[in-house]
Design an enzyme around this catalytic site. Structure first.
Site, PDB file in Angstrom:
ATOM      1  N   ASN A 184     -15.950 -14.805   5.213  1.00  0.00           N
ATOM      2  CA  ASN A 184     -14.552 -15.170   5.449  1.00  0.00           C
ATOM      3  C   ASN A 184     -13.654 -13.935   5.453  1.00  0.00           C
ATOM      4  OD1 ASN A 184     -14.255 -17.926   5.958  1.00  0.00           O
ATOM      5  ND2 ASN A 184     -14.327 -18.470   3.791  1.00  0.00           N
ATOM      6  N   ASP A 212     -26.540 -23.404  -0.951  1.00  0.00           N
ATOM      7  CA  ASP A 212     -25.285 -22.650  -0.973  1.00  0.00           C
ATOM      8  C   ASP A 212     -25.407 -21.458  -0.028  1.00  0.00           C
ATOM      9  OD1 ASP A 212     -22.673 -22.115  -2.878  1.00  0.00           O
ATOM     10  OD2 ASP A 212     -23.615 -20.239  -2.227  1.00  0.00           O
ATOM     11  N   GLU A 250     -18.853 -24.058   0.337  1.00  0.00           N
ATOM     12  CA  GLU A 250     -20.055 -23.703   1.100  1.00  0.00           C
ATOM     13  C   GLU A 250     -21.304 -24.343   0.518  1.00  0.00           C
ATOM     14  OE1 GLU A 250     -19.287 -20.143  -1.714  1.00  0.00           O
ATOM     15  OE2 GLU A 250     -18.160 -21.747  -0.715  1.00  0.00           O
ATOM     16  N   ASP A 269     -15.477 -21.252   9.252  1.00  0.00           N
ATOM     17  CA  ASP A 269     -15.637 -22.660   9.617  1.00  0.00           C
ATOM     18  C   ASP A 269     -16.796 -22.842  10.586  1.00  0.00           C
ATOM     19  OD1 ASP A 269     -13.507 -23.242   8.006  1.00  0.00           O
ATOM     20  OD2 ASP A 269     -12.068 -23.566   9.648  1.00  0.00           O
TER      21      ASP A 269
END
Length: 466
Positions: free
Chosen positions: A330, A322, A365, A339
């Site tokens: 973000n 993770d 993620e 992304d």
């Protein structure tokens, strides 16, 4: 589903005989005279049969193709005159097959089954292209076509077919039965084989080659043409019913051989296109569009097969990785950078794993890594290598700045004994591992709990499930 055959015949006696034969063969039959052709073709049939009583069958063939358009069915012509010139004229006009009348029922039905079977790939390809255009998908760009290979297989140094045609873009070779089945032949793609079943060369080993070619991985999709003696209808029936694409008598004109081979190669090309289309569709269904990794659906199916195939002494490792503080990335840099981070991490995970390992995106993620054969020490070393690789490779942005990225990993081990223990706890007795029996959920949950512990202990570390 019952195939529908339209019989066009001007003799009432022949109409009755042909209709009875096809009805007994469980075909859905519509019958009419040549003057009723348009009405018979209102609903396009799976095949059209032009009987011997049609005065000018060759002239009627183009009209049938025009009427049925892109979905034109195969056309079989029954004729009392099957001299090479007459056969060739009908085939060049658009007929699929020309048979001598009166007919041998077994040979006729074998030919009918064959032409209906061969027509379906063309119809399916047309349907897919129409559907793609309706959805606005562009047709795939044309690819470079390599030279095709056509192999004539004969135990005779001088094969029966003397007047052999040249075909543009086709390399023709000759070899014996043993050469075709050799290990070396498996590395060379062949578009079509021609098998000589004529005369004294029609031995049991030669005839056994046809099912062998259809059974082997490297030859099962090739076109197969069988050459047989002109009056040996039984050979044609056996060839077609055992998987031959076409069966050709040796008394046909050179131009007919060329025409038939071109059709066999065209059918092979269409089938190859359909297979590639299917493979591409499957690939789209199991791939994550952002990272190119396999998706959760594929990963679960892969794990189910892996678990069911474990020997008692074969361990495997399952990791969930993770990205740490991904929401902050973000929020700070925007979703475009987020992304980019996902793609870069996916690439780094793939670079640090073996070709036999699985890397998949579970969603968000989170990534799943499966090491098919690995003990705990090897898996722990691999997990640390993955963590270090990501942590030492900040993501460079267009403005020259860098985004530091780290991952936390939860690692769990599995083997047949552990699976049986989980199965016993759930009181499951079926030998197969399915997605619905909870075993896979338990396996993933164990790695997930180890991941949460890695997060709770400060992130950027590996924790092993206990």
């Amino acid at each position: 589903m019952t195939s529908r055959v339209a019989i066009i015949e001007d003799s009432s006696v022949a109409r009755m005989l042909l209709s009875s034969l096809l009805t007994a063969g469980h075909y859905d039959v519509s019958v009419g005279a040549s003057s009723e052709t348009d009405a018979l073709l209102e609903l396009p049939p799976d095949a059209v049969l032009l009987g011997p009583g049609v005065e000018d069958a060759v002239a009627l063939i183009p009209a049938i193709r025009t009427k049925t358009g892109a979905s034109a069915p195969p056309i079989l012509v029954l004729s009392r005159d099957t001299a090479p010139a007459q056969r060739l004229a009908a085939l060049q006009a658009g007929a699929t097959e020309v048979l001598r009348y009166p007919i041998d029922a077994g040979h006729f039905l074998a030919r009918l089954r064959s032409v209906i079977r061969s027509a379906e790939p063309f119809r399916e390809l047309r349907r897919r292209r129409v559907a793609s255009m309706q959805f606005g998908f562009a047709e795939s760009a044309a690819t470079f076509e390599r030279q095709k290979r056509l192999v004539l297989v004969s135990e005779n140094a001088e094969p029966s077919m003397i007047d052999w045609p040249d075909l543009p873009g086709v390399r023709q070779e000759r070899c014996g039965r043993r050469e075709v089945l050799s290990a070396d032949a498996q590395t060379r793609q062949v578009e079509a084989f021609v098998l000589d079943w004529s005369g004294t060369f029609s031995t049991a080993p030669v005839r056994q080659l046809l099912p062998e070619l259809r059974a082997r991985v490297h030859t099962r999709h090739a076109g197969i043409v069988v050459l047989h003696d002109p009056d040996d209808d039984l050979a044609a029936v056996q060839a077609l019913d055992n998987g031959a694409t076409d069966a050709v008598p040796l008394d046909v004109a050179r131009e007919e051989i060329a025409l038939r081979l071109e059709r066999v190669l065209a059918l092979k090309g269409v089938k190859d296109t359909l297979r590639r289309s299917t493979e591409a569709s499957v690939e789209l269904a199991v791939r994550d569009s952002l990272t190119g990794l396999y998706n959760r659906r594929y990963a679960e199916a892969y794990l189910a097969d892996l678990v069911s195939d474990r020997a008692a002494d074969q361990a495997f490792a399952l990791m969930i990785a993770d990205i740490d503080h991904f929401k902050a990335i973000n929020d700070t840099y925007g979703h475009a950078v987020g992304d980019m981070v996902l793609r870069k991490v996916a690439d780094q995970l793939c670079q640090q794993t073996r070709a036999v390992d699985l890397v998949a995106r579970l969603g968000g993620e989170e990534f799943l890594i499966v090491l098919a054969e690995s003990n705990l020490a090897q898996a722990r070393h691999a997990a640390d290598r993955l963590r270090n690789r990501v942590g030492r490779s900040p993501i460079k942005l267009d403005d020259g700045s860098e985004v530091a990225v780290t991952v936390s990993l939860g690692l769990s081990m599995g083997d047949a004994r552990m699976i049986e223990r989980l199965r016993g706890e759930r009181r499951l007795t079926a030998p197969a591992i399915g997605l619905g029996d909870g075993i896979l959920s338990d396996l993933i949950s164990r790695a997930d709990r180890a991941l949460y512990r890695a997060k709770a202990l400060g992130r950027n570390q590996v924790q092993v499930a206990v």
